[in-house]
Design an enzyme around this catalytic site. Sequence first.
Site, PDB file in Angstrom:
ATOM      1  CG  HIS A  57      64.765  25.932  67.853  1.00  0.00           C
ATOM      2  ND1 HIS A  57      65.092  26.403  69.099  1.00  0.00           N
ATOM      3  CD2 HIS A  57      65.257  26.840  66.970  1.00  0.00           C
ATOM      4  CE1 HIS A  57      65.755  27.547  68.983  1.00  0.00           C
ATOM      5  NE2 HIS A  57      65.869  27.822  67.694  1.00  0.00           N
ATOM      6  CG  HIS A  63      66.671  21.679  69.599  1.00  0.00           C
ATOM      7  ND1 HIS A  63      67.578  22.587  69.087  1.00  0.00           N
ATOM      8  CD2 HIS A  63      65.783  22.409  70.323  1.00  0.00           C
ATOM      9  CE1 HIS A  63      67.257  23.801  69.493  1.00  0.00           C
ATOM     10  NE2 HIS A  63      66.155  23.725  70.249  1.00  0.00           N
ATOM     11  CG  ASP A  65      62.962  23.827  72.030  1.00  0.00           C
ATOM     12  OD1 ASP A  65      63.847  23.527  72.857  1.00  0.00           O
ATOM     13  OD2 ASP A  65      63.188  24.467  70.986  1.00  0.00           O
ATOM     14  CE  LYS A 202      72.701   0.279  35.692  1.00  0.00           C
ATOM     15  NZ  LYS A 202      73.884   0.865  36.377  1.00  0.00           N
ATOM     16  CD  GLU A 345      75.933   2.453  33.863  1.00  0.00           C
ATOM     17  OE1 GLU A 345      75.764   3.328  34.725  1.00  0.00           O
ATOM     18  OE2 GLU A 345      76.232   1.291  34.125  1.00  0.00           O
TER      19      GLU A 345
END
Length: 491
Positions: A57, A63, A65, A202, A345
């Site tokens: 839910h 959570h 149930d 990278k 890079e």
Amino acid sequence: MLRVPAGYEDHVGLETYREKRDAARTPEPVPPAQDLRVDHTGDEQAGRGDTFVVQEHHATALHWDVRLERDGVLVSWAVPKGLPLDPAKNNLAKQTEDHPMAYATFAGDIPKGEYGGGHVSVWDSGTYELEKWRADVVKVVLHGEKVDGRYVFFRTRGNDWMVHRMGSPPKGWTPLPRDLKPMLAVAGTLPTDDDRWAYEVKWDGVRALVAVEGGRVTLTSRNGNDVTSHYPELRGVGLQLGSRAALLDGEIVAFNPEGRSDFGLLQNRMHVGKPGTALLRSTPVQLLLFDVLHLEGTSLLDRTYDERRAALEGLELQGEHWSVPAAFLGGGQTVLDATRAQGLEGILAKRRDATYLPGRRSECWTKVKHIRRTSTVIAGWKPGEGGRAGRIGSLLLGVQGPDGLEYAGHVGTGFTAATLKALGELLEPLRIAESPFATAVPRMYAKDAVWVEPRLVAEIDYTEWTKDGRLRHPSYKGLRDDYDPKDVFRE
Ligand code: MN
């Protein structure tokens, strides 16, 4: 029979369920008022079915149930972290109002603003064997597709219960490792057996291991610090994974307007030195995920790169602040050329048949860089002259050697006025009387130097190391808080 302590009777029967819902506004099953015949209150002969269901839910807080059929209704608990698979854990379970039997197959979207607004799906369902049902203890054996095992619910206080798996975890299941260190790359050149390698861009940011359990995310930096609170926008990765527990490897980056990851920009989010500046939330970050080390109770460390990559792509992780960037199989030169053209890079070459080696620097991961960048430790500073009089003129840098900190040169460029001011404030309380270097510093640099405790790690771009171990043409890029100064060696 489920007897309920005084004051909590409202969870028994379907009146509460009905009161909280308007059939015209929610797609959930809402029984008519005359249908609320539930007798939990003592009739031992009342219907006792054996259906169980667990619904995922995505309400205000994610959570699960957990619902057990009893006396013609579904007795229900909201479990924030879901049913534990680890018998060493007790998970909180909040008892909620009984739900009608029709709810056992409900899946759909409860509109925002309505009670429990959010998406509901059936996570697992099946039957259960009842072992004990008392007012404060419910012991069952669940037989579902995903969950199979003995569970005990025990009331701690009021509607608060705990749920615990009894006996052993599922066969082959192992808990999510919490103390792994990321695998590291060596600097090198393109491999010659190109098709045995995968190539990734990278990224210029900070490494993070991302643990997700019960939908909750924990971010750990390279030096083992919990940095979860620095990056609240990354919590959504956990919601996307839901009940799938995972340990992921990735890089947190900030993109500049040109679309390149920019270490300097990320400074605003790293909490280097003192936390809590207004800049912290102003720089959005992206989490770029490139590996998965543990998934749903199974370690993937011994799997090959190709197998881990397939598992990672299978998770389909994609959100506003996270993604799985491309990996290219073979064609290293093309990827390298493309990253050079884009001003990036460099690339990482990863052997496709290599396992994941936590905390190890391995040639199975080789970084090929266009720009030379190294980490250094700030050991002192020299006051500026002219326009920088009274402020930092240059930083004195060191790297760890066999006998301690070695002088690695000084950097006087790459600063903005704001960085100089911030560095001044960070270095001031670190002042010490004696040089922290284990080796001698040339007199012209040692003269009027202000020494500091070697605690801050600075990123420096440079062209090469000179024969006497100094950085040539160094330029300051920023501080990093994810390296221990003791681990900063010459690359
Ligand atoms: Mn719920």
